[in-house]
Scaffold this motif. Structure first.
Motif, short mmCIF file in Angstrom:
data_model
loop_
_atom_site.label_atom_id
_atom_site.label_comp_id
_atom_site.label_asym_id
_atom_site.label_seq_id
_atom_site.Cartn_x
_atom_site.Cartn_y
_atom_site.Cartn_z
N ASP A 123 50.29 49.47 37.44
CA ASP A 123 49.18 50.36 37.75
C ASP A 123 47.91 49.59 38.15
OD1 ASP A 123 48.63 49.29 35.27
OD2 ASP A 123 48.20 51.21 34.30
N MET A 124 48.07 48.31 38.49
CA MET A 124 46.92 47.47 38.83
C MET A 124 46.90 47.08 40.30
SD MET A 124 45.34 47.21 35.92
CE MET A 124 44.13 45.95 36.32
N TYR A 125 45.67 47.01 40.86
CA TYR A 125 45.44 46.52 42.22
C TYR A 125 44.64 45.23 42.11
CZ TYR A 125 45.94 51.54 43.37
OH TYR A 125 46.36 52.84 43.48
N PHE A 126 45.06 44.21 42.82
CA PHE A 126 44.33 42.95 42.88
C PHE A 126 43.98 42.73 44.35
CE2 PHE A 126 47.34 42.87 39.38
CZ PHE A 126 46.48 42.62 38.31
N ILE A 127 42.71 42.92 44.68
CA ILE A 127 42.26 42.88 46.07
C ILE A 127 41.52 41.58 46.32
CG2 ILE A 127 40.83 44.03 47.80
CD1 ILE A 127 41.14 46.61 46.13
N THR A 128 41.95 40.90 47.38
CA THR A 128 41.24 39.70 47.82
C THR A 128 40.97 39.83 49.31
OG1 THR A 128 43.31 38.51 48.17
CG2 THR A 128 42.21 38.17 46.06
N ALA A 129 39.89 39.26 49.72
CA ALA A 129 39.51 39.17 51.14
C ALA A 129 38.59 37.96 51.24
CB ALA A 129 38.82 40.46 51.59
N ASP A 130 38.15 37.65 52.43
CA ASP A 130 37.30 36.47 52.60
C ASP A 130 36.10 36.52 51.66
OD1 ASP A 130 39.00 35.58 54.53
OD2 ASP A 130 37.76 36.18 56.22
N GLY A 131 36.11 35.64 50.65
CA GLY A 131 34.98 35.54 49.73
C GLY A 131 34.86 36.66 48.73
N LEU A 132 35.93 37.41 48.47
CA LEU A 132 35.84 38.57 47.60
C LEU A 132 37.11 38.72 46.76
CD1 LEU A 132 34.38 41.36 46.98
CD2 LEU A 132 35.88 42.29 48.73
N SER A 133 36.93 39.15 45.52
CA SER A 133 38.05 39.43 44.64
C SER A 133 37.67 40.61 43.75
CB SER A 133 38.37 38.21 43.78
OG SER A 133 39.40 38.51 42.88
N LEU A 134 38.46 41.69 43.78
CA LEU A 134 38.21 42.88 42.99
C LEU A 134 39.50 43.33 42.31
CD1 LEU A 134 36.12 44.94 45.58
CD2 LEU A 134 35.24 43.86 43.51
N THR A 135 39.37 43.97 41.17
CA THR A 135 40.51 44.49 40.45
C THR A 135 40.25 45.96 40.10
OG1 THR A 135 40.94 42.33 39.47
CG2 THR A 135 41.98 44.21 38.41
N PHE A 136 41.26 46.79 40.33
CA PHE A 136 41.19 48.20 39.99
C PHE A 136 42.45 48.58 39.23
CE2 PHE A 136 38.41 47.89 43.63
CZ PHE A 136 37.39 48.77 43.37
N LYS A 137 42.35 49.66 38.46
CA LYS A 137 43.51 50.21 37.76
C LYS A 137 43.67 51.66 38.18
CE LYS A 137 45.49 51.09 33.25
NZ LYS A 137 45.47 50.78 31.84
N LYS A 138 44.89 52.06 38.49
CA LYS A 138 45.16 53.45 38.86
C LYS A 138 45.22 54.26 37.57
CE LYS A 138 47.74 56.27 42.02
NZ LYS A 138 48.67 56.23 43.15
N THR A 139 44.30 55.19 37.41
CA THR A 139 44.19 55.96 36.17
C THR A 139 44.51 57.44 36.36
OG1 THR A 139 41.81 56.14 36.55
CG2 THR A 139 42.56 54.38 35.08
N GLY A 140 44.82 57.84 37.59
CA GLY A 140 45.18 59.22 37.88
C GLY A 140 45.83 59.27 39.25
N GLU A 141 46.36 60.43 39.62
CA GLU A 141 47.00 60.54 40.93
C GLU A 141 46.04 60.18 42.06
OE1 GLU A 141 49.09 64.12 41.88
OE2 GLU A 141 50.05 64.18 39.92
N ARG A 142 44.76 60.52 41.88
CA ARG A 142 43.76 60.25 42.92
C ARG A 142 42.55 59.51 42.36
NH1 ARG A 142 41.90 65.10 45.79
NH2 ARG A 142 41.67 66.01 43.74
#
Length: 138
Positions: A101-120
């Motif tokens: 249920d986790m997203y690990f987002i990277t892009a040039d010079g950026l790192s973010l983490t999100f967790k899916k906590t519901g359908e939307r």
């Protein structure tokens, strides 16, 4: 009789333990990289979306004194954002890796983490929720 009650208690305890372990490993909402495509996710005046190979963040930086800051607020602060101004930030080479249920987002010079906590719904590292108007495909 006492031995039978002991075995019964032990059996029930074992069953309840197995049920608890099974439930804790279960992921209720599965994260998919495609969740950030199209509409992406929004919170108040902040939106995060993937367009082609770019991560795009549209955001107003409103209240630097707020105790409830989002990951996007902290990102804008690190870029010396001016309160009241609207920003469009684009980051190339976006990559979204998912694990349960986790997203690990990277892009040039950026790192973010999100967790899916519901359908939307996703929640950022600061515990702030973002929503999408996009309904899951069935």
């Amino acid at each position: 009789m006492r031995k039978t009650l002991g075995l019964l208690f032990l059996s029930i305890s074992l069953i309840l333990t197995l049920i608890a372990c099974t439930e804790s490993d279960e992921v209720k909402y599965e994260a998919k990289a495609s969740d950030f495509e199209g509409e992406g996710f929004e919170r108040n005046s902040q939106r995060i979306v993937v367009i082609d190979d770019e991560l795009v963040i549209y955001a107003a930086y409103n209240n630097p004194e707020s105790k409830n800051k989002t990951s996007i607020d902290k990102l804008l602060e690190s870029d010396d954002a001016v309160p009241g101004e609207f920003y469009e930030k684009r980051y190339k080479n976006v990559e979204i890796k998912t694990q349960q249920d986790m997203y690990f987002i990277t892009a040039d010079g950026l790192s973010l983490t999100f967790k899916k906590t519901g359908e939307r719904t996703v929640t950022d590292e600061e515990g702030m929720e973002y929503y999408t108007g996009k309904y899951p495909e069935e």
